[in-house]
Design an enzyme around this catalytic site. Sequence first.
Site, mmCIF file in Angstrom:
data_model
loop_
_atom_site.group_PDB
_atom_site.id
_atom_site.type_symbol
_atom_site.label_atom_id
_atom_site.label_comp_id
_atom_site.label_asym_id
_atom_site.label_seq_id
_atom_site.Cartn_x
_atom_site.Cartn_y
_atom_site.Cartn_z
ATOM 1 N N HIS A 87 -3.729 -4.893 0.494
ATOM 2 C CA HIS A 87 -3.197 -5.417 1.759
ATOM 3 C C HIS A 87 -3.274 -6.945 1.779
ATOM 4 O O HIS A 87 -4.235 -7.505 2.308
ATOM 5 C CB HIS A 87 -3.996 -4.852 2.935
ATOM 6 C CG HIS A 87 -3.719 -3.405 3.190
ATOM 7 N ND1 HIS A 87 -2.671 -2.978 3.963
ATOM 8 C CD2 HIS A 87 -4.329 -2.287 2.738
ATOM 9 C CE1 HIS A 87 -2.648 -1.659 3.998
ATOM 10 N NE2 HIS A 87 -3.644 -1.213 3.256
ATOM 11 N N GLU A 101 -1.841 -8.945 3.596
ATOM 12 C CA GLU A 101 -1.714 -9.514 4.950
ATOM 13 C C GLU A 101 -3.055 -9.886 5.565
ATOM 14 O O GLU A 101 -3.102 -10.631 6.542
ATOM 15 C CB GLU A 101 -0.959 -8.548 5.876
ATOM 16 C CG GLU A 101 -1.709 -7.274 6.281
ATOM 17 C CD GLU A 101 -1.515 -6.110 5.310
ATOM 18 O OE1 GLU A 101 -1.228 -6.366 4.120
ATOM 19 O OE2 GLU A 101 -1.664 -4.947 5.735
ATOM 20 N N CYS A 151 0.826 -1.204 0.000
ATOM 21 C CA CYS A 151 0.000 0.000 0.000
ATOM 22 C C CYS A 151 0.866 1.262 0.000
ATOM 23 O O CYS A 151 1.460 1.584 -1.023
ATOM 24 C CB CYS A 151 -1.003 -0.036 1.144
ATOM 25 S SG CYS A 151 -2.464 0.955 0.745
HETATM 26 N N1 GLN Z 1 -1.970 6.853 2.664
HETATM 27 C C1 GLN Z 1 -2.065 6.088 1.453
HETATM 28 C C2 GLN Z 1 -3.412 6.257 0.783
HETATM 29 O O1 GLN Z 1 -4.355 6.678 1.414
HETATM 30 C C3 GLN Z 1 -1.778 4.613 1.739
HETATM 31 C C4 GLN Z 1 -2.795 3.958 2.611
HETATM 32 C C5 GLN Z 1 -2.327 2.651 3.171
HETATM 33 O O2 GLN Z 1 -1.142 2.327 3.134
HETATM 34 N N2 GLN Z 1 -3.242 1.861 3.712
HETATM 35 O O3 GLN Z 1 -3.555 5.944 -0.356
#
Ligand code: GLN
Length: 543
Positions: free
Chosen positions: A507, A509, A381
Amino acid sequence: MAKHIFVTGGVVSSLGKGLTSASVGMLLERRGLRVRMQKLDPYINVDPGTMSPYQHGEVYVLDDGAETDLDLGHYERFTNSKLTRDSNYTTGKIYQSVINKERRGEFLGKTVQVIPHITNEIKECIAKLATDDVDIVITEIGGTVGDIESQPFLEAIRQFSLDVGKENCVYIHLTLVPYLKAAGELKTKPTQHSVGQLRQIGIQPDILICRTERTISREDREKIALFCNLSFDSVIEEKDKDFSIYEVPLSLHTSGLDAAIVRRLGLQTRPPQVDDWKDLLHRLRNPQHEISIAVVGKYAEHRDAYKSIYESLDHAGMHHHAQVRVQRIQAELVETEGPERLLSGFDGVLIPGGFGERGIEGKVEAIRFARERNIPFFGICLGMQCAVIEFARNVVHLENAHSTEFSKDTPHPVVCMLDEQKTITDLGGTMRLGAYEASLDPTSRAAACYGSTTISERHRHRYEFNNVYRQQFAAHGLLFAGTSPDGSLVEIVELPSHPWFLAVQFHPEFKSKPIKAQPLFAGFIGAAIERKQARAERAVETG
Ligand code: GLN
């Protein structure tokens, strides 16, 4: 008709109620019962989505996009219970629903009160899970018995057994039996008091699970049983596990927990089938490799902030018979001390997700180090967004390239917000959330890991790769290994020229299980093992 198990906690918080509830779910499922799990949290936030991971731990995201308590991660890792936004309710969510009903005039002019209106709402949330395809609903009540805010929940579960019949409900209470060094003995009084408090509000626990550092003697168990109005075999010991949380279900089984539950509910089942779990623990105890991974994040001090990532690394380790040593490194330190000093010697570098500017430059430097030194790298992410920024600045030579999350007027907004997200001012639940499909390039490393070119993974972010730069980046060697099925959103980037450099916008995970490691985590740990072995061979050759 489904039966209900309620899990409460007493004496102190952080007793591991989530893990214990998940273990109950797992043992019953492995007896052949169909289980559904749920957590009721007494705090007032509508969901944990806006809470700091530093305070509350990670926000766990479900397929349907619900942002939930991290205990639901334990439920998914230990059981096959299907979790949805009905699996986690907070006081805030309950009140929001009741207040909305009041505004719509649904209470027909009555005074709206905690009893019966709030408690009825809570009972509905519990009853909703008891569908025809479920044998057991397990409801964990967050917080500690005696807290003001948990009272409506306790009152609701007390009433619940009157609605569905006492014989269909089991109340499990988790307590602490502390060891007092000065006295040289275990103390049962806090447990007696905690059960006393429950009985005052009309709940007689059926089973007590006693967390303890030391083995509880027969006399102490008898004493607890007598004072808490329970039979001896309803007092179950749960001794601390310093080796692995995956020991908990088997040790609870040995202590007789699942037997006590089915006996109480009058259910005839086979003993739990746990051979695969025993095999897992055997692998964990007898690793063939040992590797070290640096996790460079905003928070280094707080293990719960990236809970599912650490669990996924462990699962991938078990998959490869490897012990994974994780070192948490605060990204800001990379800025002041440099990556060489902090990151040399690791077999892999992982950058987790996150929000906010703190430590971003340190993450970018860590990624540059991993890219240039051929160290396996896995970005998740925000980790992918930082990898894109690093590639833009140092490979494509776009000076001051950035994400518009951190620099509104960067000359090269390589990561930016989607148009439809731009008008949003409310923070709760406004991200791209939940499971989305992605299509993979069949030649990619990602496709090889998954063994498929169509995947589904969970998201939680507002920003995306800026498509304006796609061709330019590809010309410099970045592979867009995965995109949304219509090709419009970048989901995975890879560097084919690197031993293992892969970053994802989602994600992964949230879908890893101890029995079934998530494919990209397994690939990453495999690459880290290879690197370590290659380095060892080289060291032997050069004497
Ligand atoms: N801050 C980034 C976004 O909003 C990544 C978010 C995250 O890593 N969950 O896109």
